[in-house]
Each structure stands twice: as structure tokens, then as C-alpha cells.
Design a protein around this motif. Structure first.
Motif, PDB file in Angstrom:
ATOM      1  N   SER A  84       0.832  -1.269  -0.031  1.00 56.64           N
ATOM      2  CA  SER A  84       0.102   0.044   0.022  1.00 56.64           C
ATOM      3  C   SER A  84       0.801   1.216  -0.054  1.00 56.64           C
ATOM      4  O   SER A  84       0.165   2.461   0.140  1.00 56.64           O
ATOM      5  N   VAL A  85       2.237   1.132   0.052  1.00 55.90           N
ATOM      6  CA  VAL A  85       3.102   2.246  -0.006  1.00 55.90           C
ATOM      7  C   VAL A  85       4.102   2.158  -0.944  1.00 55.90           C
ATOM      8  O   VAL A  85       4.698   1.019  -0.871  1.00 55.90           O
ATOM      9  N   GLY A  86       4.451   3.050  -1.814  1.00 55.42           N
ATOM     10  CA  GLY A  86       5.901   2.987  -2.584  1.00 55.42           C
ATOM     11  C   GLY A  86       5.979   1.624  -3.354  1.00 55.42           C
ATOM     12  O   GLY A  86       4.931   1.138  -4.021  1.00 55.42           O
ATOM     13  N   LYS A  87       7.051   1.262  -3.830  1.00 53.49           N
ATOM     14  CA  LYS A  87       7.502   0.200  -4.797  1.00 53.49           C
ATOM     15  C   LYS A  87       6.722  -1.007  -4.013  1.00 53.49           C
ATOM     16  O   LYS A  87       7.001  -1.311  -2.879  1.00 53.49           O
ATOM     17  N   GLY A  88       6.062  -1.644  -4.754  1.00 55.80           N
ATOM     18  CA  GLY A  88       5.369  -3.162  -4.304  1.00 55.80           C
ATOM     19  C   GLY A  88       3.934  -2.620  -4.116  1.00 55.80           C
ATOM     20  O   GLY A  88       3.220  -3.759  -3.695  1.00 55.80           O
ATOM     21  N   GLY A  89       3.576  -1.452  -4.073  1.00 53.90           N
ATOM     22  CA  GLY A  89       2.113  -1.020  -4.048  1.00 53.90           C
ATOM     23  C   GLY A  89       1.182  -1.734  -4.994  1.00 53.90           C
ATOM     24  O   GLY A  89       1.871  -1.782  -6.263  1.00 53.90           O
ATOM     25  N   TYR A  90      -0.004  -1.880  -4.541  1.00 52.07           N
ATOM     26  CA  TYR A  90      -0.931  -2.709  -5.734  1.00 52.07           C
ATOM     27  C   TYR A  90      -1.277  -1.615  -6.503  1.00 52.07           C
ATOM     28  O   TYR A  90      -1.293  -0.509  -6.348  1.00 52.07           O
ATOM     29  N   PRO A  91      -1.332  -1.972  -8.002  1.00 50.31           N
ATOM     30  CA  PRO A  91      -1.568  -1.021  -9.240  1.00 50.31           C
ATOM     31  C   PRO A  91      -3.096  -0.279  -9.207  1.00 50.31           C
ATOM     32  O   PRO A  91      -4.018  -0.958  -8.528  1.00 50.31           O
ATOM     33  N   ASP A  92      -3.435   0.419 -10.024  1.00 52.23           N
ATOM     34  CA  ASP A  92      -4.804   0.727 -10.421  1.00 52.23           C
ATOM     35  C   ASP A  92      -5.472  -0.208 -11.305  1.00 52.23           C
ATOM     36  O   ASP A  92      -4.610  -1.368 -11.635  1.00 52.23           O
ATOM     37  N   ARG A  93      -6.369  -0.013 -11.805  1.00 55.09           N
ATOM     38  CA  ARG A  93      -7.073  -1.069 -12.400  1.00 55.09           C
ATOM     39  C   ARG A  93      -6.508  -1.402 -14.040  1.00 55.09           C
ATOM     40  O   ARG A  93      -6.888  -2.095 -14.724  1.00 55.09           O
ATOM     41  N   HIS A 212      14.346  20.630  18.952  1.00 57.63           N
ATOM     42  CA  HIS A 212      14.422  22.048  18.873  1.00 57.63           C
ATOM     43  C   HIS A 212      13.048  22.676  18.974  1.00 57.63           C
ATOM     44  O   HIS A 212      12.899  23.681  18.807  1.00 57.63           O
ATOM     45  N   GLY A 213      11.933  21.389  19.274  1.00 57.57           N
ATOM     46  CA  GLY A 213      10.787  22.134  19.559  1.00 57.57           C
ATOM     47  C   GLY A 213       9.890  22.355  18.333  1.00 57.57           C
ATOM     48  O   GLY A 213       8.841  22.916  18.124  1.00 57.57           O
ATOM     49  N   LYS A 214      10.428  21.801  17.053  1.00 56.70           N
ATOM     50  CA  LYS A 214       9.994  21.878  15.836  1.00 56.70           C
ATOM     51  C   LYS A 214       9.030  20.656  15.408  1.00 56.70           C
ATOM     52  O   LYS A 214       9.350  19.290  15.798  1.00 56.70           O
ATOM     53  N   LEU A 215       8.050  20.797  14.823  1.00 57.20           N
ATOM     54  CA  LEU A 215       7.115  19.929  14.299  1.00 57.20           C
ATOM     55  C   LEU A 215       7.462  19.609  13.009  1.00 57.20           C
ATOM     56  O   LEU A 215       7.625  20.419  12.045  1.00 57.20           O
ATOM     57  N   ALA A 216       7.004  18.492  12.337  1.00 51.67           N
ATOM     58  CA  ALA A 216       6.819  18.049  10.845  1.00 51.67           C
ATOM     59  C   ALA A 216       6.081  17.025  10.824  1.00 51.67           C
ATOM     60  O   ALA A 216       6.107  15.942  11.595  1.00 51.67           O
ATOM     61  N   GLY A 217       5.617  16.871   9.619  1.00 50.31           N
ATOM     62  CA  GLY A 217       4.919  15.581   9.239  1.00 50.31           C
ATOM     63  C   GLY A 217       4.728  15.193   7.868  1.00 50.31           C
ATOM     64  O   GLY A 217       5.574  15.923   7.067  1.00 50.31           O
ATOM     65  N   ALA A 218       4.732  13.857   7.425  1.00 44.30           N
ATOM     66  CA  ALA A 218       4.712  13.165   6.431  1.00 44.30           C
ATOM     67  C   ALA A 218       3.692  12.264   6.195  1.00 44.30           C
ATOM     68  O   ALA A 218       3.332  11.544   6.916  1.00 44.30           O
ATOM     69  N   CYS A 219       3.244  12.160   4.590  1.00 46.56           N
ATOM     70  CA  CYS A 219       2.382  11.272   4.518  1.00 46.56           C
ATOM     71  C   CYS A 219       2.431  10.340   2.950  1.00 46.56           C
ATOM     72  O   CYS A 219       2.936  11.395   1.973  1.00 46.56           O
ATOM     73  N   THR A 220       2.556   9.215   2.858  1.00 48.39           N
ATOM     74  CA  THR A 220       2.652   8.875   1.463  1.00 48.39           C
ATOM     75  C   THR A 220       1.979   7.344   1.254  1.00 48.39           C
ATOM     76  O   THR A 220       1.883   6.638   2.267  1.00 48.39           O
ATOM     77  N   THR A 221       1.648   7.081   0.307  1.00 46.02           N
ATOM     78  CA  THR A 221       0.867   5.796  -0.295  1.00 46.02           C
ATOM     79  C   THR A 221       0.760   5.655  -1.683  1.00 46.02           C
ATOM     80  O   THR A 221       1.168   6.502  -2.433  1.00 46.02           O
ATOM     81  N   SER A 222       0.325   4.404  -1.889  1.00 48.29           N
ATOM     82  CA  SER A 222       0.411   4.021  -3.359  1.00 48.29           C
ATOM     83  C   SER A 222      -1.348   4.000  -3.557  1.00 48.29           C
ATOM     84  O   SER A 222      -1.732   3.643  -4.615  1.00 48.29           O
ATOM     85  N   GLY A 223      -2.114   4.387  -2.578  1.00 44.88           N
ATOM     86  CA  GLY A 223      -3.513   4.697  -2.951  1.00 44.88           C
ATOM     87  C   GLY A 223      -4.470   3.153  -2.760  1.00 44.88           C
ATOM     88  O   GLY A 223      -3.557   2.309  -2.798  1.00 44.88           O
ATOM     89  N   MET A 224      -5.539   3.276  -3.122  1.00 47.02           N
ATOM     90  CA  MET A 224      -6.292   2.251  -3.014  1.00 47.02           C
ATOM     91  C   MET A 224      -5.930   1.225  -4.384  1.00 47.02           C
ATOM     92  O   MET A 224      -5.930   1.695  -5.318  1.00 47.02           O
ATOM     93  N   ALA A 225      -6.055   0.100  -4.014  1.00 42.67           N
ATOM     94  CA  ALA A 225      -5.634  -0.932  -4.994  1.00 42.67           C
ATOM     95  C   ALA A 225      -6.812  -1.013  -6.066  1.00 42.67           C
ATOM     96  O   ALA A 225      -8.212  -0.496  -5.563  1.00 42.67           O
ATOM     97  N   TRP A 226      -6.531  -1.128  -7.297  1.00 43.30           N
ATOM     98  CA  TRP A 226      -7.519  -1.193  -8.150  1.00 43.30           C
ATOM     99  C   TRP A 226      -8.368   0.115  -8.469  1.00 43.30           C
ATOM    100  O   TRP A 226      -9.476   0.219  -9.328  1.00 43.30           O
ATOM    101  N   LYS A 227      -8.043   1.495  -8.295  1.00 45.61           N
ATOM    102  CA  LYS A 227      -8.709   2.611  -8.317  1.00 45.61           C
ATOM    103  C   LYS A 227      -8.493   2.893  -9.723  1.00 45.61           C
ATOM    104  O   LYS A 227      -7.894   2.415 -10.405  1.00 45.61           O
ATOM    105  N   LEU A 228      -9.378   3.851 -10.147  1.00 47.65           N
ATOM    106  CA  LEU A 228      -9.450   4.352 -11.562  1.00 47.65           C
ATOM    107  C   LEU A 228      -8.046   5.226 -11.663  1.00 47.65           C
ATOM    108  O   LEU A 228      -7.562   5.816 -11.056  1.00 47.65           O
TER     109      LEU A 228
END
Length: 345
Positions: A84-93, A212-228
Motif C-alpha cells: 500500500s506504500v511505494g514500490k510493491g504497492g498494488y496498481p490501479d485497474r 528544537h521544539g519543531k514539528l513536521a509531518g509526512a504522508c505517503t501511499t500507493s493509494g487504493m488498489a484497483w482505483k481508477l
């Protein structure tokens, strides 16, 4: 006497104004946390444990949160067993693996890519968008062109295992996501596990607070399998899949991205924390917004939110049971916590 009354009135007004300003002053204008803040990293799902370890290696050496979250989510992006993330993620349809990612720091700097093909580390491309372009989001062929210009290697992201799963799905070509699990209904009367038997918990979202009191965020995905082909979820949408405000905290999401986008979910969580709610309370309210708007369909989908405030306090909430999040700090390196949910198991 009148002068004395006027003096008291003026003094009281001044005191009230000072009291009202204290929360704003406490929040700060530099995006830094208070002295009691805890250096910590948190991320969605059980594969967040390994991701947190990579992030903690940076945080533990007084490194920056932005570097930590990028390094952290690169771990599942490169994990071929993670579908569900990166290389190896399931593809779209159409059999194409497309990636979405976003990254954001405490000052509101952010970058994202959507529908990116042929590059494993979408999160690193997203950071380049943030740091080397005047834009926030690049998509599709433009995102790939930019990535290649930045020196990223072009490769085939469709692994043999993912290709096998796609060909199995093509036998019925039915699109029916199942809550929390990489299981699909192939029309045989009941859901059947995909080849490999691996769970697919979709997105990894990560939030970190550094020394240092600093925040950060990240988010990554290959998205839903078989999506359009061309479908983009919440992960690369700033304010939906990820939002960070150094004066308040950060939030990220997982699950059905369309519902998160419709509710500007992560931004909502941060704004609720700004109003004084704890991370857990804010996540719960964001989830309930979805449930109240669509009470019938909400019973069949999963959406979860993870939040961290500027002091390092972490909380989460989901529609369905089964969502978990990993937390790592100096005291506990591998905590995996089940999220509270609207609907029990």
C-alpha cells in the motif's frame, strides 16, 4: 470617586486583555514547543514501528523533525512486502502503480506529488517540490518529469507479486475495498485474500517533534488498489491527509481518502486542537463529522486520524476498530497502540 472608578475599570479591562492574550503567547509565533515538550515520533499502523526507528535515529541525535519524517516513511516506501506504500504497492485497474505523498514543516512550508509513476520515494520528491519550486503540488507526468530532473531514478514499481494480484483481480474486476485489510470480493460469495496473504493498511502518516521544539509531518501511499487511473486520495492534499501548524500541532489520516478530503480532515483536527481539545478529542470529533454526515455509509468504511500537539502529546480515533498507531520516544521505542473507534469490533 469617578476617577477611582475609571481607574478600576481600566485596570480590569487591561487584566482581561492580558488574560485573553496568554494562550496566544503560550502558543508562540515561532513554531516551537514549550519546555515540557517530549521529543517523539508517531505514525499510522504496525509498519510504523520500523518507520519510527529510522526517524528516531535522527531525532535522538538532535536532528530535525523534517529530516526524521522523510527518512521514516522512506522505510515502508522501499518495503516490497508493503502493498500500500511505494514500490510493491498494488496498481490501479490499468496495472499502473501511482504514488501520492506530502510533507510539511512547522512554518507551513509544504510540498506534494500526486499520481507519480516510476519513482519509489515519492516523499523525497515531495520535499524537493517544497524546497526547490514555488509550488506545493505536482501531479502525473509533470511530477515524474520534475523527479527525473532532480536526479531520481526511473524504475518499474510493479513487482511480480503485485502484478499477480492485479491479474487475479482482473478475473472479475470488482472494486470493493474491505475495512483494514487487503482483501477483495472476487464474486465467489465471500471475500478472498490476495496472493501473498499480506494486510494492506494503506497510508503511512508520520508526525514528529524534535529537540528544537519543531514539528513536521509526512504522508505517503500507493493509494487504493484497483482505483481508477488518475485517482488521487487525501495523502497529497495539504489539509486533508496531512497538516502541521507549529503553534498548535499536526495531524494525518488513513483510510478512505475521499471522505477525508470532503471534510478537510487533518486541518480540522489541528483547528480543534487550537480551540483547546486534546489530540484524542480532536481526532474523535473529526471522525464524528464523517459519521454524522453519512451515517449509513460510514458503517462500511474506515477513516482514522492521528494527531500530535506542540508538546508531543499523541492521540487517535477511527470509525472502525482495528486501526493502530506506533509511537517512539526515549522511554519506549516500539509502542503499538490500538486506536479507539466509533464502532467496536
Amino acid at each position: 470617586m469617578a476617577d477611582r472608578r475609571q481607574f478600576l475599570k481600566t485596570s480590569l479591562l487591561g487584566a482581561s486583555a492580558l488574560a485573553m492574550s496568554k494562550p496566544l503567547a503560550a502558543a508562540g509565533s515561532t513554531g516551537t514547543a514549550g519546555k515540557s515538550a517530549t521529543v517523539r515520533v508517531a505514525s499510522t499502523w504496525d509498519f510504523g514501528i520500523a518507520a519510527n526507528q529510522a526517524a528516531w535515529a535522527i531525532l535522538d541525535k538532535h536532528g530535525h523533525a523534517l529530516d526524521a519524517v522523510e527518512a521514516g516513511v522512506r522505510v515502508p516506501e522501499a518495503d516490497l512486502k508493503n502493498h500500500s506504500v511505494g514500490k510493491g504497492g498494488y496498481p490501479d485497474r490499468d496495472g499502473k502503480v501511482t504514488l501520492d505523498a506530502s510533507i510539511m514543516d512547522a512554518e507551513g512550508n509544504c510540498g506534494a506529488v500526486a499520481a507519480l509513476e516510476h519513482v519509489t520515494h515519492a516523499i523525497s520528491v515531495a520535499r524537493r517540490v517544497m524546497e526547490r519550486t514555488p509550488h506545493v503540488l505536482l501531479a502525473g507526468d509533470g511530477a515524474l518529469q520534475f523527479a527525473l530532473e532532480q536526479g531520481f531514478e526511473k524504475e518499474n514499481l510493479l513487482t511480480p507479486e503485485a502484478d499477480q494480484a492485479w491479474h487475479e483481480w482482473l478475473k472479475t474486476a470488482r472494486y470493493q475495498p474491505v475495512i483494514n485489510s487487503e482483501v477483495r470480493d472476487y464474486g465467489a460469495g465471500k471475500p478472498a485474500a490476495l496472493p501473498g496473504g499480506k494486510d494492506n493498511h494503506d497510508t503511512i502518516g508520520m508526525l514528529a517533534l524534535d529537540a528544537h521544539g519543531k514539528l513536521a509531518g509526512a504522508c505517503t501511499t500507493s493509494g487504493m488498489a484497483w482505483k481508477l487511473h488518475g485517482r488521487v486520495g487525501d495523502s497529497p492534499i495539504i489539509g486533508a491527509g496531512l497538516y502541521v501548524d507549529g503553534e498548535v500541532g499536526g495531524a494525518t489520516s488513513t483510510g478512505v481518502g475521499e471522505e477525508v478530503i470532503r471534510n478537510a480532515g487533518s486541518f480540522l483536527v489541528v483547528e480543534l486542537m487550537r480551540q483547546g481539545r486534546t489530540p484524542t478529542e480532536a481526532c474523535r470529533e473529526a471522525v464524528m463529522r464523517i459519521v454524522r454526515k453519512k451515517p449509513k455509509t460510514a458503517k462500511d468504511i474506515q477513516v482514522g486520524f492521528l494527531a500530535m500537539n506542540r508538546d508531543g502529546e499523541v492521540g487517535a480515533w477511527a470509525i472502525q476498530s482495528g486501526f493502530s498507531y506506533a509511537v517512539c520516544d526515549a522511554k519506549n521505542q516500539r509502542a503499538l497502540i490500538p486506536s479507539k473507534s466509533v464502532y467496536p469490533a
